[in-house]
Design an enzyme around this catalytic site. Structure first.
Site, short mmCIF file in Angstrom:
data_model
loop_
_atom_site.label_atom_id
_atom_site.label_comp_id
_atom_site.label_asym_id
_atom_site.label_seq_id
_atom_site.Cartn_x
_atom_site.Cartn_y
_atom_site.Cartn_z
N MET A 14 58.25 -12.20 -57.43
CA MET A 14 57.33 -11.43 -56.56
C MET A 14 55.89 -11.85 -56.90
O MET A 14 55.52 -11.91 -58.07
CB MET A 14 57.48 -9.93 -56.79
CG MET A 14 58.83 -9.38 -56.36
SD MET A 14 58.86 -7.56 -56.35
CE MET A 14 58.76 -7.19 -58.08
N CYS A 16 53.09 -10.73 -54.63
CA CYS A 16 52.11 -9.94 -53.90
C CYS A 16 52.74 -8.61 -53.46
O CYS A 16 53.95 -8.42 -53.62
CB CYS A 16 51.60 -10.68 -52.66
SG CYS A 16 52.90 -10.99 -51.47
N CYS A 19 55.71 -9.00 -51.21
CA CYS A 19 57.00 -9.26 -51.88
C CYS A 19 57.60 -7.93 -52.33
O CYS A 19 58.81 -7.70 -52.19
CB CYS A 19 56.79 -10.14 -53.12
SG CYS A 19 56.10 -11.75 -52.75
N TYR A 68 64.53 -13.39 -53.89
CA TYR A 68 64.01 -13.18 -55.26
C TYR A 68 65.20 -13.16 -56.22
O TYR A 68 66.35 -13.12 -55.81
CB TYR A 68 63.23 -11.86 -55.33
CG TYR A 68 62.16 -11.79 -54.27
CD1 TYR A 68 60.88 -12.28 -54.51
CD2 TYR A 68 62.44 -11.28 -52.99
CE1 TYR A 68 59.89 -12.25 -53.52
CE2 TYR A 68 61.48 -11.26 -52.00
CZ TYR A 68 60.20 -11.74 -52.27
OH TYR A 68 59.26 -11.73 -51.28
N CYS A 129 39.99 21.74 -59.60
CA CYS A 129 39.75 21.47 -58.18
C CYS A 129 39.30 22.72 -57.44
O CYS A 129 38.25 22.74 -56.80
CB CYS A 129 41.02 20.89 -57.54
SG CYS A 129 40.78 20.47 -55.82
N CYS A 134 36.58 20.20 -56.39
CA CYS A 134 36.63 19.82 -54.97
C CYS A 134 36.15 20.94 -54.05
O CYS A 134 35.27 20.74 -53.21
CB CYS A 134 38.05 19.46 -54.54
SG CYS A 134 39.15 18.82 -55.79
N CYS A 551 34.01 -1.10 -22.30
CA CYS A 551 34.52 0.11 -22.91
C CYS A 551 35.96 -0.09 -23.36
O CYS A 551 36.67 -0.90 -22.80
CB CYS A 551 34.52 1.25 -21.91
SG CYS A 551 32.89 1.89 -21.68
N CYS A 552 36.39 0.72 -24.30
CA CYS A 552 37.76 0.69 -24.82
C CYS A 552 38.13 -0.72 -25.27
O CYS A 552 39.29 -1.12 -25.21
CB CYS A 552 38.78 1.16 -23.80
SG CYS A 552 38.31 2.66 -23.00
C1 LIG Z 1 32.58 18.35 -59.02
C2 LIG Z 1 33.94 17.77 -58.77
C3 LIG Z 1 34.33 17.45 -57.50
C4 LIG Z 1 35.59 16.93 -57.25
N1 LIG Z 1 35.93 16.63 -55.96
C5 LIG Z 1 37.16 16.12 -55.70
C6 LIG Z 1 37.54 15.84 -54.36
O1 LIG Z 1 36.78 16.05 -53.43
N2 LIG Z 1 38.77 15.33 -54.13
C7 LIG Z 1 39.64 15.08 -55.17
O2 LIG Z 1 40.75 14.61 -54.92
N3 LIG Z 1 39.31 15.35 -56.46
C8 LIG Z 1 38.09 15.86 -56.74
N4 LIG Z 1 37.75 16.15 -58.03
C9 LIG Z 1 38.73 15.86 -59.11
C10 LIG Z 1 39.81 16.94 -59.20
O3 LIG Z 1 39.20 18.20 -59.28
C11 LIG Z 1 40.69 16.69 -60.42
O4 LIG Z 1 41.20 15.37 -60.35
C12 LIG Z 1 41.87 17.64 -60.50
O5 LIG Z 1 41.44 18.97 -60.38
C13 LIG Z 1 42.61 17.45 -61.84
O6 LIG Z 1 43.72 18.32 -61.90
P1 LIG Z 1 44.54 18.50 -63.27
O7 LIG Z 1 45.68 19.40 -62.95
O8 LIG Z 1 44.80 17.20 -63.88
O9 LIG Z 1 43.54 19.25 -64.27
P2 LIG Z 1 42.80 20.64 -64.13
O10 LIG Z 1 42.81 21.15 -62.75
O11 LIG Z 1 41.48 20.47 -64.79
O12 LIG Z 1 43.70 21.64 -64.98
C14 LIG Z 1 43.79 21.55 -66.36
C15 LIG Z 1 43.91 22.96 -66.92
O13 LIG Z 1 44.41 22.87 -68.26
C16 LIG Z 1 43.88 23.95 -69.00
N5 LIG Z 1 44.04 23.62 -70.42
C17 LIG Z 1 43.48 22.60 -71.11
N6 LIG Z 1 43.91 22.60 -72.39
C18 LIG Z 1 44.79 23.63 -72.50
C19 LIG Z 1 45.58 24.14 -73.58
N7 LIG Z 1 45.58 23.57 -74.79
N8 LIG Z 1 46.34 25.23 -73.36
C20 LIG Z 1 46.38 25.83 -72.14
N9 LIG Z 1 45.65 25.37 -71.07
C21 LIG Z 1 44.87 24.28 -71.27
C22 LIG Z 1 42.43 24.01 -68.52
O14 LIG Z 1 41.89 25.30 -68.74
C23 LIG Z 1 42.57 23.70 -67.02
O15 LIG Z 1 42.63 24.88 -66.24
C24 LIG Z 1 36.49 16.71 -58.32
C25 LIG Z 1 36.13 17.05 -59.62
C26 LIG Z 1 34.85 17.57 -59.85
C27 LIG Z 1 34.47 17.94 -61.26
#
Ligand SMILES: Cc1cc2nc3c(=O)[nH]c(=O)nc-3n(C[C@H](O)[C@H](O)[C@H](O)COP(=O)(O)OP(=O)(O)OC[C@H]3O[C@@H](n4cnc5c(N)ncnc54)[C@H](O)[C@@H]3O)c2cc1C
Length: 554
Positions: A14, A16, A19, A68, A129, A134, A551-552
């Site tokens: 493979m 690409c 593939c 392949y 999120c 988000c 157009c189109c």
């Molecule tokens: C400002 C901003 C804007 C964003 N905008 C977008 C967007 O528009 N589109 C998009 O796709 N993504 C966006 N993201 C990214 C997205 O929010 C993250 O990729 C996603 O939320 C990650 O999810 P997760 O489940 O991995 O972690 P999280 O949602 O962070 O969850 C992890 C959780 O684990 C908990 N935790 C950690 N350690 C422990 C422990 N030891 N015991 C118990 N709990 C624990 C934390 O408290 C947390 O609640 C954005 C992020 C930011 C900061």
């Protein structure tokens, strides 16, 4: 006896993505095959889930016929998920550490499989999120956009919403939306599944499969680490002493400052720059690289800079920051660009220089889970860590950090952990969006990356003033760039800068995923006066001068 078998093949030849697709299709066509996947052609591996009657020779023969060479790497039965708790009243089949998007997707998938699941969350249910990522950022961005566009025609020369008191109202509405979505999409959803339990507290891994939460030690059958990521700041003299805003704090400011410096010109930095500028804050972005939006095509980054500068955002690239200090309530950022020192001053300082996985301090290494250079959890293609009973998903395994990747990974990891089905974590044709106005949306390879991979490419760039939808909306800001393979015309990358580019990119995502060519795009009906028609016009640009079409695109 199991009703399914998992078979892994090593595939040679493979070269690409095409593939990889041929091999996948050849395997799927074998009677009795239920799933077939080639994660990446580079890895030279295909996995199949099939009825037990499918023989190794059937699969090897099918790959051979497609041109392949394949040899058997592994064959085993897929374990049916257990329907009973593993041990006593506290027995869980799966425990997620973290209660964000990856964990919820995992818990729901596990519950659907009949497993008993515990979600352990130390902070706010829903994770980044919905609470601080988000959702809050995008609703504030939309508010700023509405504000900007309504102010613009009424007050000539005014490019921001004037009354700062509106900010508090907007923040309050944002908080209401966050609370509603957290309740509706996380708390209430968990309640629908009787076999999901939420445990509030911090999880600590104790080795093997043992996890301590609030003094109780659990021993779930499998563990999913889904602890997310946190904002990361570079080491700059004075920065820790002066303090600074991170993205979470910036979303909940009590009052708008008069001015703000943003360190970092990536997606989050640019989204915040425009958001605050549109609420009347004087914004300056400091980027140490030669371009903002570094991961994007240069044409797109350059055009976006022009639009942001039109909105009075000052963007400085190639800037080294030597130190930060506070004086008279302001932040002073000492910079050097092209050998020239400059001191930038603002009321607030926001650092948006990326995020790092949350992987310290809860016993990962003691549990035999290896971490990478940036603290990310090292996983194999099934999202299994170096401890075979511990899987990981979401931001804690590193880039790309998007919520839809986290959710996909969570579901896949849960299924692999509980059933051994062996699904490959596959990020082929992954689109991403930066929610500036216009938005940046991309999928596939940039021209430079395609060339680095040794591909011979041709490109087409279509400014939006050739797209009827943009003309009718009186918003021609933006462009579309397509990257195609020279010999076949296969679409390799699509890069869109346009209002609602995030919607447009989905067609290109499907086209790349299913190996379509730019001619396929050009030959497909696109409704007139839609922004996605721009993709068809950009595809036509490979062979025609679109300014000479009616157009189109006729
Ligand atoms: C400002 C901003 C804007 C964003 N905008 C977008 C967007 O528009 N589109 C998009 O796709 N993504 C966006 N993201 C990214 C997205 O929010 C993250 O990729 C996603 O939320 C990650 O999810 P997760 O489940 O991995 O972690 P999280 O949602 O962070 O969850 C992890 C959780 O684990 C908990 N935790 C950690 N350690 C422990 C422990 N030891 N015991 C118990 N709990 C624990 C934390 O408290 C947390 O609640 C954005 C992020 C930011 C900061």
């Amino acid at each position: 006896m199991s009703e399914q078998v998992h078979i892994a093949l090593r595939v040679e030849g493979m070269t690409c993505d095409g593939c990889a697709r041929h091999v996948t299709e050849a395997l799927k066509a074998v009677p009795g095959v239920e799933q077939a996947q080639v994660g990446s052609w580079r890895a030279g591996k295909a996995t199949v889930v099939a009825k037990p009657g499918v023989t190794n020779a059937d699969l090897v023969g099918a790959v051979q016929k497609a041109g392949y060479h394949a040899v058997l790497a592994e064959r085993r039965e897929v374990e049916p998920p257990r329907k009973v708790p593993a041990a006593g009243g506290q027995g869980y089949d799966l425990m997620t550490i973290g209660g964000g998007s990856a964990a919820f997707a995992a818990a729901i998938k596990a519950a659907e499989l009949g497993a008993r699941v515990a979600i352990v969350e130390k902070g706010t249910i829903g994770g980044t999120c919905v609470n601080i990522g988000c959702v809050p950022s995008k609703t504030l961005i939309k508010a700023a956009e509405l504000c900007y566009h309504s102010a613009y025609p009424q007050f000539e020369g005014l490019t921001a919403c004037p009354p700062p008191s509106d900010w508090q109202r907007v923040v309050q509405q944002k908080d209401e939306l966050v609370a509603a979505l957290r309740q509706g999409k996380y708390v209430d959803v968990a309640a629908v599944y009787p076999n999901i339990t939420i445990i509030r507290g911090e999880a600590q891994l104790l080795g093997g499969r043992r996890v301590r939460v609030n003094g109780t030690v659990y021993e779930p059958e499998k563990i999913l680490v889904a602890t997310g990521s946190s904002p990361w700041a570079p080491s700059i003299t004075g920065l820790q002493e002066t303090g600074f805003l991170d993205s979470e704090q910036a979303l909940s400011l009590d009052a708008l400052p008069a001015s703000m410096i943003i360190i970092g010109g990536g997606s989050i930095g640019l989204e915040f720059a425009q958001l605050f500028a549109r609420f009347g804050v004087q914004v300056m972005v400091l980027e140490n690289g030669p371009h903002v939006a570094r991961a994007e095509e240069p044409e797109i980054g350059q055009a976006l800079v022009r639009y942001l500068e039109d909105e009075k955002v000052r963007i400085c690239t190639n800037v080294g920051i030597t130190r930060v200090e506070r004086r008279d309530g302001d932040y002073l950022v000492h910079t050097e660009a092209n050998g020239k020192p400059e001191v930038c001053r603002a009321e607030r300082l926001l650092v948006a220089t990326g995020r790092r996985p949350n992987t310290g301090g809860f016993g990962l290494e003691e549990a035999g889970v290896r971490l990478g250079a940036k603290g990310e959890i090292v996983v194999n293609e099934y999202l299994q860590t170096t401890n075979p009973d511990i899987y990981a998903a979401g931001d804690c395994i590193g880039d790309p950090m998007y919520v839809y990747v986290a959710a996909y990974a969570g579901g896949l990891a849960a299924e692999n952990a509980l059933s051994g089905v062996g699904r490959i974590f596959d990020l082929t044709a992954l689109p991403h969006v930066t929610f500036t106005d216009p938005q940046i949306a991309s999928v596939g390879l940039t021209e430079e990356k395609a060339k680095q991979q040794g591909l011979r490419v041709q490109t087409a760039v279509l400014p939006l003033d050739h797209v009827p939808r943009a003309l009718a909306s009186r918003n021609t800001k933006g462009l579309i760039k397509l990257v195609a393979e020279e010999d076949t015309g296969r679409l390799l990358g699509a890069h869109v800068l346009a209002a609602e580019a995030g919607e447009v990119i989905q067609e290109a995502t499907l086209a790349i995923r299913f190996g379509l060519s730019v001619q396929d795009l050009a030959d497909t009906f696109h409704p007139y006066l839609t922004m996605v028609e721009g993709l068809k016009l950009a595809a036509l640009t490979f062979k025609k001068d679109v300014s000479k079409l009616s157009c189109c695109a006729a």
